[in-house]
Design a protein around this motif. Structure first.
Motif, PDB file in Angstrom:
ATOM      1  N   ALA A  44       0.829  -1.210   0.000  1.00 17.37           N
ATOM      2  CA  ALA A  44       0.000   0.000   0.000  1.00 17.37           C
ATOM      3  C   ALA A  44       0.862   1.259   0.000  1.00 17.37           C
ATOM      4  N   LEU A  45       1.885   1.274   0.866  1.00 15.10           N
ATOM      5  CA  LEU A  45       2.750   2.461   0.953  1.00 15.10           C
ATOM      6  C   LEU A  45       3.418   2.763  -0.382  1.00 15.10           C
ATOM      7  N   LYS A  46       3.874   1.713  -1.050  1.00 17.30           N
ATOM      8  CA  LYS A  46       4.584   1.861  -2.319  1.00 17.30           C
ATOM      9  C   LYS A  46       3.654   2.084  -3.487  1.00 17.30           C
ATOM     10  N   ASN A  47       2.354   1.850  -3.237  1.00 18.78           N
ATOM     11  CA  ASN A  47       1.392   1.887  -4.321  1.00 18.78           C
ATOM     12  C   ASN A  47       1.764   0.845  -5.378  1.00 18.78           C
ATOM     13  N   ARG A  48       2.170  -0.299  -4.891  1.00 15.02           N
ATOM     14  CA  ARG A  48       2.675  -1.356  -5.772  1.00 15.02           C
ATOM     15  C   ARG A  48       1.580  -2.366  -6.053  1.00 15.02           C
ATOM     16  N   PRO A  49       1.377  -2.725  -7.325  1.00 13.44           N
ATOM     17  CA  PRO A  49       0.350  -3.716  -7.635  1.00 13.44           C
ATOM     18  C   PRO A  49       0.647  -5.052  -6.954  1.00 13.44           C
ATOM     19  N   LEU A  50      -0.411  -5.716  -6.499  1.00 13.13           N
ATOM     20  CA  LEU A  50      -0.219  -6.964  -5.742  1.00 13.13           C
ATOM     21  C   LEU A  50       0.342  -8.109  -6.582  1.00 13.13           C
ATOM     22  N   TYR A  51       0.393  -7.941  -7.899  1.00 14.60           N
ATOM     23  CA  TYR A  51       0.961  -9.018  -8.724  1.00 14.60           C
ATOM     24  C   TYR A  51       2.480  -8.943  -8.794  1.00 14.60           C
ATOM     25  N   ASN A  52       3.080  -7.950  -8.143  1.00 15.75           N
ATOM     26  CA  ASN A  52       4.533  -7.799  -8.188  1.00 15.75           C
ATOM     27  C   ASN A  52       5.197  -8.287  -6.907  1.00 15.75           C
ATOM     28  N   PRO A  53       5.852  -9.438  -6.956  1.00 21.91           N
ATOM     29  CA  PRO A  53       6.385 -10.049  -5.732  1.00 21.91           C
ATOM     30  C   PRO A  53       7.563  -9.302  -5.115  1.00 21.91           C
ATOM     31  N   LEU A  54       7.806  -9.585  -3.828  1.00 25.18           N
ATOM     32  CA  LEU A  54       8.851  -8.889  -3.064  1.00 25.18           C
ATOM     33  C   LEU A  54      10.080  -9.787  -2.863  1.00 25.18           C
ATOM     34  N   ILE A  55      11.194  -9.183  -2.484  1.00 24.43           N
ATOM     35  CA  ILE A  55      12.406  -9.940  -2.167  1.00 24.43           C
ATOM     36  C   ILE A  55      12.466 -10.165  -0.654  1.00 24.43           C
ATOM     37  N   VAL A  56      12.770 -11.399  -0.259  1.00 28.80           N
ATOM     38  CA  VAL A  56      12.892 -11.731   1.161  1.00 28.80           C
ATOM     39  C   VAL A  56      14.368 -11.672   1.559  1.00 28.80           C
ATOM     40  N   HIS A  57      14.648 -10.950   2.653  1.00 30.47           N
ATOM     41  CA  HIS A  57      16.025 -10.793   3.137  1.00 30.47           C
ATOM     42  C   HIS A  57      16.227 -11.646   4.380  1.00 30.47           C
ATOM     43  N   ILE A  58      17.227 -12.525   4.310  1.00 35.17           N
ATOM     44  CA  ILE A  58      17.521 -13.392   5.461  1.00 35.17           C
ATOM     45  C   ILE A  58      18.886 -13.020   6.034  1.00 35.17           C
ATOM     46  N   ARG A  59      19.119 -13.447   7.298  1.00 31.52           N
ATOM     47  CA  ARG A  59      20.340 -12.980   7.965  1.00 31.52           C
ATOM     48  C   ARG A  59      21.605 -13.718   7.522  1.00 31.52           C
ATOM     49  N   SER A  60      21.444 -14.969   7.079  1.00 33.17           N
ATOM     50  CA  SER A  60      22.614 -15.692   6.572  1.00 33.17           C
ATOM     51  C   SER A  60      22.158 -16.892   5.758  1.00 33.17           C
ATOM     52  N   TYR A  61      23.107 -17.474   5.056  1.00 29.99           N
ATOM     53  CA  TYR A  61      22.840 -18.663   4.238  1.00 29.99           C
ATOM     54  C   TYR A  61      22.154 -19.756   5.051  1.00 29.99           C
ATOM     55  N   ASP A  62      22.531 -19.857   6.328  1.00 34.15           N
ATOM     56  CA  ASP A  62      21.977 -20.925   7.180  1.00 34.15           C
ATOM     57  C   ASP A  62      20.460 -20.846   7.330  1.00 34.15           C
ATOM     58  N   TYR A  63      19.875 -19.706   7.062  1.00 22.64           N
ATOM     59  CA  TYR A  63      18.428 -19.525   7.204  1.00 22.64           C
ATOM     60  C   TYR A  63      17.661 -19.774   5.909  1.00 22.64           C
ATOM     61  N   LEU A  64      18.409 -20.128   4.852  1.00 25.14           N
ATOM     62  CA  LEU A  64      17.772 -20.253   3.538  1.00 25.14           C
ATOM     63  C   LEU A  64      16.646 -21.290   3.522  1.00 25.14           C
ATOM     64  N   THR A  65      16.864 -22.423   4.211  1.00 28.01           N
ATOM     65  CA  THR A  65      15.858 -23.490   4.137  1.00 28.01           C
ATOM     66  C   THR A  65      14.565 -23.154   4.891  1.00 28.01           C
ATOM     67  N   LEU A  66      14.589 -22.056   5.634  1.00 30.21           N
ATOM     68  CA  LEU A  66      13.362 -21.579   6.267  1.00 30.21           C
ATOM     69  C   LEU A  66      12.370 -21.088   5.203  1.00 30.21           C
ATOM     70  N   VAL A  67      12.889 -20.478   4.159  1.00 34.24           N
ATOM     71  CA  VAL A  67      12.020 -19.878   3.141  1.00 34.24           C
ATOM     72  C   VAL A  67      12.044 -20.601   1.798  1.00 34.24           C
ATOM     73  N   ALA A  68      13.098 -21.412   1.556  1.00 34.66           N
ATOM     74  CA  ALA A  68      13.234 -22.053   0.239  1.00 34.66           C
ATOM     75  C   ALA A  68      13.487 -23.554   0.363  1.00 34.66           C
ATOM     76  N   LYS A  69      13.008 -24.302  -0.661  1.00 39.32           N
ATOM     77  CA  LYS A  69      13.244 -25.758  -0.664  1.00 39.32           C
ATOM     78  C   LYS A  69      13.662 -26.214  -2.069  1.00 39.32           C
ATOM     79  N   ASP A  70      14.047 -27.463  -2.203  1.00 39.53           N
ATOM     80  CA  ASP A  70      14.532 -28.045  -3.478  1.00 39.53           C
ATOM     81  C   ASP A  70      15.610 -27.161  -4.107  1.00 39.53           C
ATOM     82  N   ILE A  71      16.581 -26.774  -3.310  1.00 42.89           N
ATOM     83  CA  ILE A  71      17.558 -25.773  -3.778  1.00 42.89           C
ATOM     84  C   ILE A  71      18.589 -26.415  -4.719  1.00 42.89           C
ATOM     85  N   PRO A  72      18.681 -25.950  -5.969  1.00 41.39           N
ATOM     86  CA  PRO A  72      19.630 -26.549  -6.907  1.00 41.39           C
ATOM     87  C   PRO A  72      21.091 -26.306  -6.492  1.00 41.39           C
ATOM     88  N   GLU A  73      21.963 -27.243  -6.872  1.00 41.39           N
ATOM     89  CA  GLU A  73      23.398 -27.119  -6.573  1.00 41.39           C
ATOM     90  C   GLU A  73      23.953 -25.776  -7.037  1.00 41.39           C
TER      91      GLU A  73
END
Ligand code: TXA
Ligand code: MG
Length: 316
Positions: A44-73
């Protein structure tokens, strides 16, 4: 309101408010990636259409599997080489990531920012931060706390982490049939990515479903009309009696026709030019000019990203 008080930002984020935060690329408009109502505030603040996805920021590589799965080599190799840093990976999302963050996509965009304040913040909260660039949809991205403040109401909390070291958004890479796919040119030159991935392909509009705003033809645009050319002095002659601004790579132009001009790197460094690009566009846009003439950059390294952003800024 601009602050350097980390505690204040943490409190606001824990209350599911949106807060502007520094990263090494551009400032982000951040909120709890796991909370739908917090994310709604960002759109809402950005006036951004809901079809435009956002980037998720994590604190380190170790947290990647919290948000992502089937991660390619290949994704692991890229993350190990470039994180923390300006590389965003598109990976299959876990259940924890709400659909609103990915705009209904099965993939999530994720990166570890390389900024001391952003990392300190991520270390002190219990959730990742979804953050698009902290600018109104379609306009120039902010590379200082001041840029953010000028674009939003003063009640938005802006955590000041100084000027962004990179100045251009992250490079976005997805994966298809064991090959890397470039979704957006960014702060890491393609030549560097290819050293890890080998040959890559470029995302087609079929891959970008829903549409990626950073790749919409009109984006990153100043309010002033902008033209891009490799013959600045010749193009100027077409606009007599106009207030002309020039955005140049190395060298200023001696001409009474120019009202205001900026060079991005007197030493000819594409990295330095990338860092300075958005601040220069913000400044040119504030000078009441009739038009801006931008010099075309060399088509190599970060010159490709600069040309990409300039080209999108010229679109009507
Ligand atoms: O450097 C950056 O990437 C900055 C800082 C704050 O991290 N962020 C940024 O966010 O540039 P934004 O929202 O301005 O650009 C995010 C881009 C958009 O082009 C969006 O469409 C794309 O990432 N994106 C996000 N999720 C995606 C997905 N699942 N599939 C395809 N594209 C995606
Ligand atoms: Mg953006």
């Amino acid at each position: 309101m601009i602050t350097t008080n980390l505690e204040q930002a943490i409190i606001a984020l824990n209350q599911n408010q949106a807060v502007a935060i520094p990263t090494e690329t551009v400032y982000g408009l951040a909120a709890n990636a796991f909370n739908k109502s917090a994310i709604e505030k960002v759109y809402a603040l950005k006036n951004r259409p809901l079809y435009n996805p956002l980037i998720v920021h994590i604190r380190s590589y170790d947290y990647l599997t919290l948000v992502a799965k089937d991660i390619p080599e290949m994704a692991i190799a890229l993350a190990k080489k470039f994180w923390p840093g300006p590389l965003t990976l598109l990976l299959n999302k876990t259940e924890l990531v709400p659909d609103i963050v990915t705009a209904g996509n099965s993939t999530v965009a994720v990166r570890v920012p390389n900024h001391i304040v952003a990392l300190e913040l991520l270390n002190q909260i219990s959730f990742p931060l979804a953050a698009p660039s902290a600018n109104p949809f379609g306009s120039i991205s902010p590379t200082s706390a001041k840029h953010v403040q000028l674009a939003f109401d003063d009640d938005l909390l802006v955590l000041d982490g100084g000027e962004c070291e990179r100045g251009l958004e992250s490079t976005i890479i997805g994966f298809k049939n064991n090959q890397a796919v470039l979704y957006r040119h960014g702060s890491i030159a393609l030549e560097e990515i290819v050293k890890v991935t080998g040959a890559l392909t470029f995302a087609t509009s079929a891959d970008k479903n829903p549409i990626s705003p950073g790749t919409l033809s009109k984006h990153y645009a100043p309010k002033t009309d902008i033209y891009i050319t490799n013959r600045v002095e010749e193009l100027m002659k077409i606009f007599p009696n106009k207030k002309i601004g020039a955005l140049l790579f190395k060298q200023k132009i001696k001409s009474p026709m120019i009202n205001f001009q900026v060079t991005l790197s007197e030493s000819g460094s594409l990295e330095e030019a990338a860092t300075n690009l958005y601040a220069a566009l913000h400044e040119l846009d504030s000078k009441g000019l009739d038009l801006i003439i931008a010099e075309q950059f060399p088509d190599e390294g970060l010159g490709k990203t600069i040309n990409d952003r300039l080209a999108r800024a010229t679109k009507k």
